[in-house]
Design an enzyme around this catalytic site. Structure first.
Site, PDB file in Angstrom:
ATOM      1  N   TYR A  44      -7.601 -10.354  -1.391  1.00 27.99           N
ATOM      2  CA  TYR A  44      -7.366 -10.337   0.122  1.00 27.99           C
ATOM      3  C   TYR A  44      -7.106 -11.655   0.615  1.00 27.99           C
ATOM      4  O   TYR A  44      -6.114 -12.043   1.288  1.00 27.99           O
ATOM      5  CB  TYR A  44      -8.434  -9.665   0.627  1.00 27.99           C
ATOM      6  CG  TYR A  44      -8.439  -8.212   0.119  1.00 27.99           C
ATOM      7  CD1 TYR A  44      -7.689  -7.203   0.471  1.00 27.99           C
ATOM      8  CD2 TYR A  44      -9.524  -7.803  -0.870  1.00 27.99           C
ATOM      9  CE1 TYR A  44      -7.270  -5.912  -0.060  1.00 27.99           C
ATOM     10  CE2 TYR A  44      -9.303  -6.498  -1.509  1.00 27.99           C
ATOM     11  CZ  TYR A  44      -8.351  -5.513  -0.996  1.00 27.99           C
ATOM     12  OH  TYR A  44      -8.404  -4.223  -1.544  1.00 27.99           O
ATOM     13  N   PRO A  56      -3.881  -0.465   5.078  1.00 33.37           N
ATOM     14  CA  PRO A  56      -3.563   0.831   5.089  1.00 33.37           C
ATOM     15  C   PRO A  56      -3.639   1.759   6.551  1.00 33.37           C
ATOM     16  O   PRO A  56      -4.275   1.296   7.174  1.00 33.37           O
ATOM     17  CB  PRO A  56      -4.630   1.684   3.975  1.00 33.37           C
ATOM     18  CG  PRO A  56      -5.232   0.449   3.431  1.00 33.37           C
ATOM     19  CD  PRO A  56      -5.251  -0.540   4.535  1.00 33.37           C
TER      20      PRO A  56
HETATM   21  C1  HC5 Z   1      -6.807   5.001   3.368  1.00 34.22           C
HETATM   22  C2  HC5 Z   1      -6.371   4.899   2.007  1.00 34.22           C
HETATM   23  C3  HC5 Z   1      -6.524   3.518   1.559  1.00 34.22           C
HETATM   24  C4  HC5 Z   1      -5.852   3.486   0.045  1.00 34.22           C
HETATM   25  C5  HC5 Z   1      -5.788   2.207  -0.398  1.00 34.22           C
HETATM   26  C6  HC5 Z   1      -5.690   1.591  -1.613  1.00 34.22           C
HETATM   27  O1  HC5 Z   1      -5.353   2.340  -2.687  1.00 34.22           O
HETATM   28  O2  HC5 Z   1      -5.615   0.277  -1.843  1.00 34.22           O
HETATM   29  C7  HC5 Z   1      -5.803  -0.034  -3.255  1.00 34.22           C
HETATM   30  C8  HC5 Z   1      -7.222  -1.135  -3.382  1.00 34.22           C
HETATM   31  C9  HC5 Z   1      -7.381  -1.295  -4.880  1.00 34.22           C
HETATM   32  O3  HC5 Z   1      -8.114  -2.176  -5.031  1.00 34.22           O
HETATM   33  O4  HC5 Z   1      -7.061  -0.610  -5.725  1.00 34.22           O
HETATM   34  C10 HC5 Z   1      -4.668  -1.139  -3.355  1.00 34.22           C
HETATM   35  N1  HC5 Z   1      -2.977  -0.534  -3.522  1.00 34.22           N
HETATM   36  C11 HC5 Z   1      -2.991  -0.001  -2.100  1.00 34.22           C
HETATM   37  C12 HC5 Z   1      -2.304  -1.545  -3.790  1.00 34.22           C
HETATM   38  C13 HC5 Z   1      -3.240   0.474  -4.450  1.00 34.22           C
END
Ligand code: HC5
Ligand code: COA
Length: 625
Positions: A106, A119
């Site tokens: 991040y 998101p």
């Molecule tokens: C409100 C739904 C948010 C889902 C966000 C999510 O899945 O973020 C993932 C975080 C992580 O550490 O796996 C990252 N991603 C979006 C890249 C899958």
């Protein structure tokens, strides 16, 4: 051990220094202290799993080359040395990973938050159609969030469980009263929930104009929905001009550009105080203009875009402060949702807050005491110099390009939900992931590096690790599925095996035994020890493995909402799903600039894959044991 809730947060620069004032009290601390620490998995095990995970996604030659590099990594002693470093780090810290992860995933990530990191979430369309309805719903929503906040403040939130294990609850303490702050090389997150005088206001935005709305009386009781409604009306009526500069759009820019513009912006005292008010507020509420009318079938996908980015400089993007951890969006036409800044927390705490709020808004309203006169909410002023105006224009342009590039589809899969896989004694999540593998394989004729989020919250300050859904077993199944020479009973067998392999991977991941964060740790340890980067991190297989063309996440909710995020690579997809008992909400995102991807096409292929897998299983009932 003071203020462990603050440890996952990096100290903010400049005028924001809330941390020395942190206080942490009993019950929450006792729970947190009882959680196990995140282990460092054995080196050999992670390397073995890494090699196995490469098999379905790299060529034979690449795999043989990588196997050699992995052996060198072990025999040269480099691996062992880095492993020892990690183990020392794990002994010294509460969580060897969390700060590294926060920075890598991040704070040091320089792409815009919009689409790339924040998101979004869309609620079912609310049935109001006018201003009264919009403000009444917003007022109830605010009251509901404050009701949830009371549980956070007095530490009565029930501890959550996953796989029978109690989970780290720290993220709940990070989602309110916090904000990301841009920095030239690295951002920070500030959290004001545990300062001596925690904030008592929220931010409300309408027509690109920001307001500070106090939501507590002087005796500490929250305003009622009726009172909030009256205050929202006042805000609305004093922000009718539609020609204001969309200063909030600055937060949508590339992080380095925004960090520069931020310094220019806060040179001015009035601007600095306005920015500070937004950063310190408990959360933000964006009162949006109606989402433009589009054909019914496109409407939901269109609203998803609105929640992610606001529709651009002419529409609602100026009603956002994308750095703000939590922003609820309520538009005049009944479309509602939220967008959140990801550094502070994963989706599940946000969803559980939202589930609470939605339940709350359904309860009959209590009869309010007679309204007391309340002060006018404070308007946050911005002095826009020509330089700032130029920055806003640039940000607007960039955002316009990003919006044009986003290809997003949301779909409700109506045919079944968790019920069907459960009836077949299969893990629903694994079943859905396998359908995605099939959909992708049918489109591209090969498997790709696939990421699924797995929770590490069974550990103190745990965030996530990666379940790699493309497995040797999944590839065997998807190859066989459309092969006419493979007997059906064998396809069933391969499907069941692949589902089990996925479920086993998931179990390992949530036990802290997946290898992705471990490899990241070894890599960062090498950087920290100033040794040259080991070859295993420089070869083609590693690049393929980290290029997640499918970036996916299950985020279950009690509410019929759908969540979404952008792809993490230019030629990939972002897929999020909320599996309910008898249906499944999906979102699929991609980039228009990539000729090879199409969100709509993958969504349709996914739907077919789910149906074909059900038909396959139904054609071969399990033998009754
Ligand atoms: C409100 C739904 C948010 C889902 C966000 C999510 O899945 O973020 C993932 C975080 C992580 O550490 O796996 C990252 N991603 C979006 C890249 C899958
Ligand atoms: N037979 C019958 N039922 C089964 C089954 C089987 N073989 N396997 C699982 N089930 C049931 C489970 O008991 C569960 O029941 P419930 O609906 O009553 O809760 C349900 O099916 C779901 O289980 P499953 O589909 O296997 O998934 P899960 O709930 O264990 O979730 C993850 C898997 C990976 C999503 C979860 O472990 C996780 O890590 N979640 C957090 C992800 C995250 O953080 N996302 C956001 C990132 S920002």
């Amino acid at each position: 051990m003071l203020a462990f809730a603050a440890r996952a947060v990096v100290k903010p620069p400049g005028f924001l220094k809330p941390f020395s004032l942190m206080k942490v009290s009993g019950r929450f601390k006792a729970h947190q202290d009882s959680l196990p620490r995140l282990p460092v998995p054995p080196l050999q095990q992670s390397l073995d799993h890494y090699l196995k995970a490469l098999q379905p996604i790299v060529s034979k030659e690449e795999w043989i080359q990588t196997k050699q590099l992995v052996e060198e990594f072990q025999t040269s002693g480099v691996g062992e040395r880095l492993q020892k470093g990690l183990e020392r780090r794990a002994k010294k810290s509460e969580n060897w990973l969390s700060e590294w992860w926060l920075k890598t995933a991040y704070l040091q990530y320089r792409q815009p938050l919009v689409i790339h990191s924040n998101p979004g979430l869309m609620l079912p369309k609310q049935d109001f159609v006018d201003l009264q309805g919009q403000l009444r719903f917003a007022a109830r929503l605010i009251e509901g969030v404050l009701d949830f906040k009371a549980m956070i403040d007095n530490e009565t939130l029930p501890v959550e469980y996953l796989g029978g294990k109690p989970l780290c609850m720290n993220q709940y303490y990070q989602i309110l009263s916090s904000c990301r702050v841009p920095g030239p090389k690295q951002d920070s997150v500030v959290n004001f929930s545990k300062v001596k005088k925690p904030p008592l206001h929220i931010t409300v935005v309408h027509n690109f104009q920001f307001f500070e709305l106090d939501v507590y009386h002087s005796d500490g009781t929250p305003l009622t929905a009726d009172q909030i409604f009256v205050q929202l009306e006042k805000i609305w009526n004093s922000s009718l001009q539609t020609n204001k500069e969309p200063v909030g759009i600055l937060t949508s820019n590339h992080r380095n550009s925004w960090a520069k513009a931020y310094n220019t912006l806060i040179k001015d005292k009035v601007n600095r105080e306005s920015v500070r008010s937004i950063q310190q507020s408990i959360f933000a509420v964006c009162l949006d203009r109606p989402v433009p009318r589009v054909a019914d079938e496109a409407y939901r996908s269109h609203v998803a875009g609105q929640m992610l980015h606001g529709g651009g400089g002419q529409l609602n993007s100026g009603n956002r402060w994308f750095d703000k951890t939590l922003q609820f969006i309520v538009a005049e036409d009944g479309s509602c949702g939220l967008v959140y800044e990801h550094a502070a927390a994963e989706g599940p705490p946000i969803i559980s807050l939202l589930d609470h709020v939605i339940e709350f808004t359904k309860k009959p309203e209590l009869v309010s005491p007679p309204t007391v006169p309340l002060p006018m909410p404070r308007k946050l002023r911005f002095n826009i110099t020509p330089e700032i105006k130029k920055d806003i224009e640039k940000a607007k342009q960039n955002l316009g390009i990003m919006i044009q590039d986003l290809d997003i589809t949301v779909m409700v899969f109506h045919h079944f939900g968790k019920d069907f896989p459960k009836s077949e004694k299969l893990s629903p999540d694994a079943f859905i992931q396998l359908a995605l593998q099939l959909a992708y394989y049918r489109t591209y004729g090969q498997a790709c590096a696939t990421y699924e989020s797995a929770s590490l919250r069974a550990f103190h300050l745990g965030r996530t690790d990666t379940i790699r859904s493309a497995t040797v077993e999944s590839l065997a199944f998807v190859r066989a599925m459309d092969g006419s020479s493979v007997p059906e009973h064998q396809k069933v067998e391969l499907l069941r095996r692949a589902v089990q392999a996925h479920r086993d991977y998931t179990d390992r991941a949530i036990r802290g035994e997946a290898f992705d964060r471990h490899l990241l740790g070894l890599r960062l340890q090498a950087v920290e020890d100033l040794v040259s980067m080991p070859d295993i991190f420089m070869d083609a297989s590693y690049a393929v493995a980290m290029h997640f063309k499918l970036s996916t996440s299950q985020v279950p909710a009690k509410t019929d909402c759908v969540m979404f995020f952008g792809p993490v690579v230019p030629d990939g997809y972002g897929v999020c799903y909320n599996p309910r008992e008898a249906h499944i909400h999906f979102s699929v995102s991609a980039y228009n600039s990539c000729a090879e991807t199409s969100a709509g096409r993958l969504a349709r292929s996914l739907e077919r894959a789910l149906l074909d897998m059900r038909a396959l299983l139904q054609g071969h009932p399990r033998a009754k044991l």
